[in-house]
Design a protein around this motif. Structure first.
Motif, PDB file in Angstrom:
ATOM      1  N   VAL A 125       0.856  -1.187   0.000  1.00  0.00           N
ATOM      2  CA  VAL A 125       0.000   0.000   0.000  1.00  0.00           C
ATOM      3  C   VAL A 125       0.894   1.240   0.000  1.00  0.00           C
ATOM      4  O   VAL A 125       1.754   1.398   0.858  1.00  0.00           O
ATOM      5  CB  VAL A 125      -0.921   0.018   1.230  1.00  0.00           C
ATOM      6  CG1 VAL A 125      -1.822   1.256   1.196  1.00  0.00           C
ATOM      7  CG2 VAL A 125      -1.763  -1.257   1.293  1.00  0.00           C
ATOM      8  N   VAL A 162      -2.971   4.851  -3.103  1.00  0.00           N
ATOM      9  CA  VAL A 162      -4.011   5.659  -2.463  1.00  0.00           C
ATOM     10  C   VAL A 162      -3.632   7.129  -2.621  1.00  0.00           C
ATOM     11  O   VAL A 162      -2.851   7.667  -1.825  1.00  0.00           O
ATOM     12  CB  VAL A 162      -4.157   5.285  -0.975  1.00  0.00           C
ATOM     13  CG1 VAL A 162      -5.333   6.056  -0.359  1.00  0.00           C
ATOM     14  CG2 VAL A 162      -4.350   3.780  -0.802  1.00  0.00           C
ATOM     15  N   ILE A 198      -6.019   8.942   3.854  1.00  0.00           N
ATOM     16  CA  ILE A 198      -6.873   7.865   4.344  1.00  0.00           C
ATOM     17  C   ILE A 198      -7.708   8.401   5.496  1.00  0.00           C
ATOM     18  O   ILE A 198      -7.190   8.969   6.455  1.00  0.00           O
ATOM     19  CB  ILE A 198      -6.025   6.666   4.799  1.00  0.00           C
ATOM     20  CG1 ILE A 198      -5.277   6.071   3.603  1.00  0.00           C
ATOM     21  CG2 ILE A 198      -6.909   5.603   5.455  1.00  0.00           C
ATOM     22  CD1 ILE A 198      -4.354   4.920   3.968  1.00  0.00           C
ATOM     23  N   PHE A 233     -11.550   6.842   0.115  1.00  0.00           N
ATOM     24  CA  PHE A 233     -10.328   6.697   0.898  1.00  0.00           C
ATOM     25  C   PHE A 233     -10.593   6.335   2.358  1.00  0.00           C
ATOM     26  O   PHE A 233      -9.694   6.405   3.185  1.00  0.00           O
ATOM     27  CB  PHE A 233      -9.501   7.987   0.837  1.00  0.00           C
ATOM     28  CG  PHE A 233      -9.096   8.384  -0.558  1.00  0.00           C
ATOM     29  CD1 PHE A 233      -8.803   7.420  -1.513  1.00  0.00           C
ATOM     30  CD2 PHE A 233      -9.020   9.712  -0.923  1.00  0.00           C
ATOM     31  CE1 PHE A 233      -8.438   7.777  -2.800  1.00  0.00           C
ATOM     32  CE2 PHE A 233      -8.649  10.082  -2.213  1.00  0.00           C
ATOM     33  CZ  PHE A 233      -8.359   9.104  -3.158  1.00  0.00           C
ATOM     34  N   LEU A 270     -10.990   0.966   1.512  1.00  0.00           N
ATOM     35  CA  LEU A 270      -9.674   0.520   1.056  1.00  0.00           C
ATOM     36  C   LEU A 270      -9.437  -0.941   1.417  1.00  0.00           C
ATOM     37  O   LEU A 270      -8.844  -1.694   0.630  1.00  0.00           O
ATOM     38  CB  LEU A 270      -8.584   1.409   1.678  1.00  0.00           C
ATOM     39  CG  LEU A 270      -8.636   2.881   1.280  1.00  0.00           C
ATOM     40  CD1 LEU A 270      -7.579   3.668   2.046  1.00  0.00           C
ATOM     41  CD2 LEU A 270      -8.437   3.052  -0.223  1.00  0.00           C
ATOM     42  N   THR A 330      -5.092   1.646  -8.677  1.00  0.00           N
ATOM     43  CA  THR A 330      -5.122   3.005  -8.135  1.00  0.00           C
ATOM     44  C   THR A 330      -6.542   3.349  -7.710  1.00  0.00           C
ATOM     45  O   THR A 330      -7.468   3.209  -8.512  1.00  0.00           O
ATOM     46  CB  THR A 330      -4.630   4.014  -9.174  1.00  0.00           C
ATOM     47  OG1 THR A 330      -3.282   3.671  -9.562  1.00  0.00           O
ATOM     48  CG2 THR A 330      -4.636   5.438  -8.608  1.00  0.00           C
ATOM     49  N   VAL A 331      -6.702   3.787  -6.489  1.00  0.00           N
ATOM     50  CA  VAL A 331      -8.016   4.176  -5.996  1.00  0.00           C
ATOM     51  C   VAL A 331      -8.490   5.411  -6.762  1.00  0.00           C
ATOM     52  O   VAL A 331      -7.760   6.402  -6.858  1.00  0.00           O
ATOM     53  CB  VAL A 331      -7.969   4.480  -4.485  1.00  0.00           C
ATOM     54  CG1 VAL A 331      -9.347   4.931  -4.000  1.00  0.00           C
ATOM     55  CG2 VAL A 331      -7.510   3.257  -3.713  1.00  0.00           C
TER      56      VAL A 331
END
Length: 218
Positions: A137, A182, A186, A193, A198, A215-216
């Motif tokens: 991550v 991310v 977060i 997020f 996640l 990729t978020v």
């Protein structure tokens, strides 16, 4: 019962991953620098019916990391999923002209040597099982260098390269290596997020392995 080892098991993403994988039948090894956080989380998870144990290790001390992972495998079972998601130190988040060689060395130990040590410790067990997942991550600087956070930009690039090479080398053996990028804070208010969201993405990478990078929001 399969085991996930979460390195960087804090109250945010680490806790959310522990709950998500725990609900899916995993036992959880909570690896963190301090014992207090994992101990409290372990109690919460136990009340939810999730088996978890805490282990103390500093990712920049590879010997302590190896001992923690060995203990987790001995007590909970072979580590089938490894999540590497410790929060970078502030010293890695300085502008490039304020970043010293010592800062870069520390960031590299944190984001390259740390995951390499962890992978090498759990990989024999995954290979014996014929399956496994390594979850890396990272923030946005892993994909695009950012001069305002030079340490992570340099070290995350190394972690990304290492992970991509592992992805290619281990896929034929049934071991998937995936990276979740991310590009935001977060728990900062964006639903994409939030830790639970996640953790769901990480579960998806584990259960539906594909390419290396996800990729978020991308």
């Amino acid at each position: 019962m399969p085991t996930i080892a979460i390195i960087g098991a804090g109250p945010g993403l680490g806790a959310a991953s522990a709950r998500r994988f725990g609900r899916e039948g995993f036992s959880v090894a909570l690896v963190s620098r301090g014992a207090r956080g994992p101990d409290a989380l372990r109690g919460e998870l136990a009340r939810e019916g999730i088996e978890a144990r805490g282990y103390t290790a500093d990712v920049r001390d590879t010997a302590s990391l190896e001992r923690a992972l060995d203990a987790a495998a001995a007590e909970l079972g072979t580590v089938e999923v490894l999540q590497y998601s410790p929060v970078p130190s502030r010293e890695f988040l300085r502008p490039v002209l304020e970043t010293s060689p010592a800062d870069l060395a520390a960031a590299t130990a944190f984001s390259v040597l740390g995951p390499a040590a962890a992978v090498h410790r759990v990989l024999p067990g995954m290979r014996e099982l014929g399956r496994g997942t390594v979850l890396l991550v990272n923030g946005a600087s892993a994909a695009a260098p950012n001069g305002n956070v030079a340490g992570t930009s340099v070290a995350f690039a190394g972690e990304s390269a290492y992970g991509a090479m592992l992805h290619e080398a281990l896929a034929p053996e049934g071991v998937h290596v995936g990276q979740l990028i991310v590009p935001g804070a977060i728990g900062g208010g964006d639903p994409l997020f939030e830790p639970d969201a996640l953790a769901g993405r990480l579960w998806g990478i584990h259960t539906r392995p594909g390419g290396f990078r996800v990729t978020v929001g991308g």
